[in-house]
Write a protein that holds these residues in place. Structure first.
Motif, PDB file in Angstrom:
ATOM      1  N   HIS A 186     -52.348 -34.566  78.638  1.00 52.96           N
ATOM      2  CA  HIS A 186     -51.612 -35.270  79.690  1.00 52.96           C
ATOM      3  C   HIS A 186     -52.221 -36.644  79.947  1.00 52.96           C
ATOM      4  N   SER A 187     -53.537 -36.701  80.038  1.00 54.67           N
ATOM      5  CA  SER A 187     -54.211 -37.965  80.280  1.00 54.67           C
ATOM      6  C   SER A 187     -53.901 -38.969  79.167  1.00 54.67           C
ATOM      7  N   LEU A 188     -53.946 -38.506  77.926  1.00 49.00           N
ATOM      8  CA  LEU A 188     -53.650 -39.386  76.789  1.00 49.00           C
ATOM      9  C   LEU A 188     -52.213 -39.898  76.843  1.00 49.00           C
ATOM     10  N   ARG A 189     -51.259 -39.031  77.175  1.00 50.58           N
ATOM     11  CA  ARG A 189     -49.856 -39.462  77.251  1.00 50.58           C
ATOM     12  C   ARG A 189     -49.657 -40.464  78.385  1.00 50.58           C
ATOM     13  N   PHE A 190     -50.309 -40.257  79.526  1.00 53.46           N
ATOM     14  CA  PHE A 190     -50.205 -41.222  80.618  1.00 53.46           C
ATOM     15  C   PHE A 190     -50.815 -42.559  80.214  1.00 53.46           C
ATOM     16  N   GLU A 209     -49.852 -48.379  78.550  1.00 52.41           N
ATOM     17  CA  GLU A 209     -49.834 -49.456  77.551  1.00 52.41           C
ATOM     18  C   GLU A 209     -48.422 -49.921  77.255  1.00 52.41           C
ATOM     19  N   ILE A 210     -47.464 -49.000  77.203  1.00 48.72           N
ATOM     20  CA  ILE A 210     -46.060 -49.384  76.992  1.00 48.72           C
ATOM     21  C   ILE A 210     -45.568 -50.223  78.157  1.00 48.72           C
ATOM     22  N   LEU A 211     -45.868 -49.795  79.379  1.00 51.47           N
ATOM     23  CA  LEU A 211     -45.438 -50.562  80.549  1.00 51.47           C
ATOM     24  C   LEU A 211     -46.083 -51.944  80.596  1.00 51.47           C
ATOM     25  N   LYS A 212     -47.354 -52.031  80.244  1.00 52.08           N
ATOM     26  CA  LYS A 212     -48.019 -53.333  80.230  1.00 52.08           C
ATOM     27  C   LYS A 212     -47.375 -54.266  79.208  1.00 52.08           C
ATOM     28  N   ALA A 213     -47.030 -53.719  78.050  1.00 52.36           N
ATOM     29  CA  ALA A 213     -46.412 -54.532  77.005  1.00 52.36           C
ATOM     30  C   ALA A 213     -45.018 -55.020  77.414  1.00 52.36           C
ATOM     31  N   GLU A 214     -44.325 -54.231  78.193  1.00 51.07           N
ATOM     32  CA  GLU A 214     -42.956 -54.551  78.596  1.00 51.07           C
ATOM     33  C   GLU A 214     -42.879 -55.205  79.967  1.00 51.07           C
ATOM     34  N   GLN A 215     -44.015 -55.406  80.623  1.00 46.57           N
ATOM     35  CA  GLN A 215     -44.040 -55.851  82.005  1.00 46.57           C
ATOM     36  C   GLN A 215     -43.290 -57.161  82.234  1.00 46.57           C
ATOM     37  N   LYS A 242     -47.864 -45.192  94.809  1.00 45.19           N
ATOM     38  CA  LYS A 242     -47.841 -46.553  95.312  1.00 45.19           C
ATOM     39  C   LYS A 242     -46.454 -47.168  95.149  1.00 45.19           C
ATOM     40  N   GLY A 243     -45.694 -46.653  94.187  1.00 47.29           N
ATOM     41  CA  GLY A 243     -44.386 -47.229  93.910  1.00 47.29           C
ATOM     42  C   GLY A 243     -44.424 -48.206  92.745  1.00 47.29           C
ATOM     43  N   ASP A 244     -45.606 -48.517  92.259  1.00 53.27           N
ATOM     44  CA  ASP A 244     -45.782 -49.354  91.079  1.00 53.27           C
ATOM     45  C   ASP A 244     -46.073 -48.419  89.915  1.00 53.27           C
ATOM     46  N   PRO A 245     -45.246 -48.453  88.871  1.00 59.04           N
ATOM     47  CA  PRO A 245     -45.424 -47.479  87.788  1.00 59.04           C
ATOM     48  C   PRO A 245     -46.815 -47.484  87.158  1.00 59.04           C
ATOM     49  N   ILE A 246     -47.399 -48.647  86.978  1.00 62.21           N
ATOM     50  CA  ILE A 246     -48.725 -48.712  86.351  1.00 62.21           C
ATOM     51  C   ILE A 246     -49.780 -48.135  87.285  1.00 62.21           C
ATOM     52  N   ALA A 247     -49.748 -48.523  88.557  1.00 63.67           N
ATOM     53  CA  ALA A 247     -50.711 -47.980  89.520  1.00 63.67           C
ATOM     54  C   ALA A 247     -50.544 -46.464  89.645  1.00 63.67           C
ATOM     55  N   ASP A 248     -49.299 -45.998  89.674  1.00 63.86           N
ATOM     56  CA  ASP A 248     -49.051 -44.556  89.798  1.00 63.86           C
ATOM     57  C   ASP A 248     -49.545 -43.803  88.570  1.00 63.86           C
ATOM     58  N   LEU A 249     -49.375 -44.388  87.388  1.00 63.91           N
ATOM     59  CA  LEU A 249     -49.878 -43.730  86.173  1.00 63.91           C
ATOM     60  C   LEU A 249     -51.400 -43.659  86.171  1.00 63.91           C
ATOM     61  N   TYR A 250     -52.067 -44.690  86.674  1.00 65.87           N
ATOM     62  CA  TYR A 250     -53.528 -44.623  86.763  1.00 65.87           C
ATOM     63  C   TYR A 250     -53.966 -43.513  87.727  1.00 65.87           C
ATOM     64  N   GLU A 251     -53.215 -43.295  88.818  1.00 69.34           N
ATOM     65  CA  GLU A 251     -53.495 -42.178  89.720  1.00 69.34           C
ATOM     66  C   GLU A 251     -53.330 -40.851  88.977  1.00 69.34           C
TER      67      GLU A 251
END
Length: 116
Positions: free
Chosen positions: A95-99, A104-110, A48-57
């Motif tokens: 892998h799932s756990l690391r993503f 969570e890091i991205l949400k905290a720094e958003q 999607k180009g959004d890091p959080i959305a892409d990580l959920y994918e």
């Protein structure tokens, strides 16, 4: 794994296993497709180009792979094959756990404005 399991199979064994169509098209070469025979395509990659959305994918893809490995484990009684599949299944869990941690890091720094 697929190659190792089929490399010494006779044409008759491949036919009995329902792999005659694959053999006719690809010999014993690997040809990436799903269990229904649909070939892999780069269109399966979601971005999607959004890091959080892409990580959920990415998380969803890892969980789907984990489930598939489990179902493959359930389909075989070959202990060596099960061991390899269990390793791959556990790798998907990690892998799932690391993503998830990255989300969570991205949400905290958003909201932070950072200049590099």
């Amino acid at each position: 794994m697929v190659y190792k399991l089929t490399k010494d199979a006779t044409v008759e064994q491949l036919r009995a296993a329902g792999l005659d169509d694959h053999y006719a098209n690809h010999d014993r070469a690997l040809f990436y497709q799903n269990a229904s025979g649909v070939p892999w395509t780069a269109a399966y990659i979601q971005a999607k180009g959004d890091p959080i959305a892409d990580l959920y994918e990415d998380i969803a893809a890892e969980e789907k792979a984990r489930a598939t490995y489990q179902w493959l484990i359930d389909l075989t009684d070959d202990v060596d094959l099960q061991d390899g599949l269990k390793f791959l299944r556990e790798r998907e869990v990690v892998h799932s756990l690391r993503f998830r941690e990255a989300v969570e890091i991205l949400k905290a720094e958003q909201g932070a404005k950072k200049i590099f």
